[in-house]
Motif scaffolding. Sequence first.
Motif, PDB file in Angstrom:
ATOM      1  N   ALA A 194       4.295  -5.524  -2.092  1.00  0.00           N
ATOM      2  CA  ALA A 194       4.223  -5.968  -3.485  1.00  0.00           C
ATOM      3  C   ALA A 194       5.545  -5.891  -4.233  1.00  0.00           C
ATOM      4  CB  ALA A 194       3.155  -5.174  -4.236  1.00  0.00           C
ATOM      5  N   ILE A 243       7.703  -8.913  -5.793  1.00  0.00           N
ATOM      6  CA  ILE A 243       8.066  -8.963  -7.220  1.00  0.00           C
ATOM      7  C   ILE A 243       9.558  -9.193  -7.384  1.00  0.00           C
ATOM      8  CG2 ILE A 243       8.278  -7.534  -9.299  1.00  0.00           C
ATOM      9  CD1 ILE A 243       5.557  -6.252  -8.455  1.00  0.00           C
ATOM     10  N   THR A 278       0.830  -7.772 -13.630  1.00  0.00           N
ATOM     11  CA  THR A 278       0.099  -7.105 -12.554  1.00  0.00           C
ATOM     12  C   THR A 278      -1.248  -6.575 -13.025  1.00  0.00           C
ATOM     13  OG1 THR A 278       1.165  -4.959 -12.989  1.00  0.00           O
ATOM     14  CG2 THR A 278       2.269  -6.460 -11.442  1.00  0.00           C
ATOM     15  N   ASN A 309       0.596 -12.124  -0.625  1.00  0.00           N
ATOM     16  CA  ASN A 309       1.581 -11.132  -1.055  1.00  0.00           C
ATOM     17  C   ASN A 309       2.753 -11.128  -0.083  1.00  0.00           C
ATOM     18  OD1 ASN A 309       2.846  -8.928  -2.299  1.00  0.00           O
ATOM     19  ND2 ASN A 309       1.600  -7.443  -1.186  1.00  0.00           N
ATOM     20  N   MET A 323      -0.680 -11.164 -10.593  1.00  0.00           N
ATOM     21  CA  MET A 323      -0.651 -10.532  -9.279  1.00  0.00           C
ATOM     22  C   MET A 323      -1.586  -9.331  -9.185  1.00  0.00           C
ATOM     23  SD  MET A 323       2.733  -8.892  -7.470  1.00  0.00           S
ATOM     24  CE  MET A 323       2.889  -8.829  -5.692  1.00  0.00           C
ATOM     25  N   SER A 324      -2.306  -9.263  -8.066  1.00  0.00           N
ATOM     26  CA  SER A 324      -3.099  -8.075  -7.746  1.00  0.00           C
ATOM     27  C   SER A 324      -3.030  -7.840  -6.246  1.00  0.00           C
ATOM     28  CB  SER A 324      -4.560  -8.248  -8.176  1.00  0.00           C
ATOM     29  OG  SER A 324      -5.301  -7.066  -7.895  1.00  0.00           O
ATOM     30  N   THR A 342      -0.369  -2.516  -7.244  1.00  0.00           N
ATOM     31  CA  THR A 342      -0.700  -2.709  -8.653  1.00  0.00           C
ATOM     32  C   THR A 342      -1.430  -1.496  -9.233  1.00  0.00           C
ATOM     33  OG1 THR A 342      -2.563  -4.058  -7.863  1.00  0.00           O
ATOM     34  CG2 THR A 342      -0.638  -5.220  -8.691  1.00  0.00           C
TER      35      THR A 342
END
Length: 243
Positions: free
Chosen positions: A29, A33, A46, A83, A100-101, A106
């Motif tokens: 993640a 990002i 997030t 992801n 985003m999750s 997150t």
Amino acid sequence: MQLAYFHVAADAPEKPMPDAAVVIDVLRATTTIAWALHNGAEAVQTFADLDDLRSSASKWNPSKRLLIGERGGQKLKGFDLGNSPVAVVPELVKGKRLFMSTTNGTKSLQRVREAPMLLTLSLPNRSAIAKRLLREKPTNIWILGSGWEGSYSLEDSLAAGALAAFLLNEANGLVSLVNDEITAAFSLWNQWKHDPEACLREATHGKRLVGIGDHDADFKCCADLDSLSVVPSQKEPGILVPS
């Protein structure tokens, strides 16, 4: 500057918040990002909860948003992307907000979203994060790993140790390691620093990714030390922007 590391969100004290929090989810993640913001995304917002994500995204112009999500390492049904840091290319993300999750990262971001300074760390932006901390000189710094479903992860500890090593080398005695977890992470980095990708592949989650598909490009990207200058920083709760 006092540096502490917590393996997962549940390990961190509930209060008080530190002066600065640095969240890590190396696979994948926080690497995603960093690359998304480097490639021109307007922001990454997030969410730990998928219903909250869908509700917030529905209020955004569809042409200016992307839904990014995974569970168990695989893309969520109905989402634009999974992801993967190699998927957030400029032609897809430039000028857009990414909602985003992920399975683990997150949740850690939500845990420390009240910190006055919140940054996200990956191996590619390790030196950029370290330089920001050295410039701002927060007294108390928490490094918070994401782990895997609440348990320890080798790769997050590797990145925590990498950050500690850079700070110790550059801070002229101004940085101290204040818990056993960060001391152990520093030792882990010294063991694997000449081949971080091998450590990522040796990690349980690395092996899990290998088992569900070809992630060679992701491994290479996630292990590419100090290749990005972007510093993802929380602008308001849950929203990360380049800084």
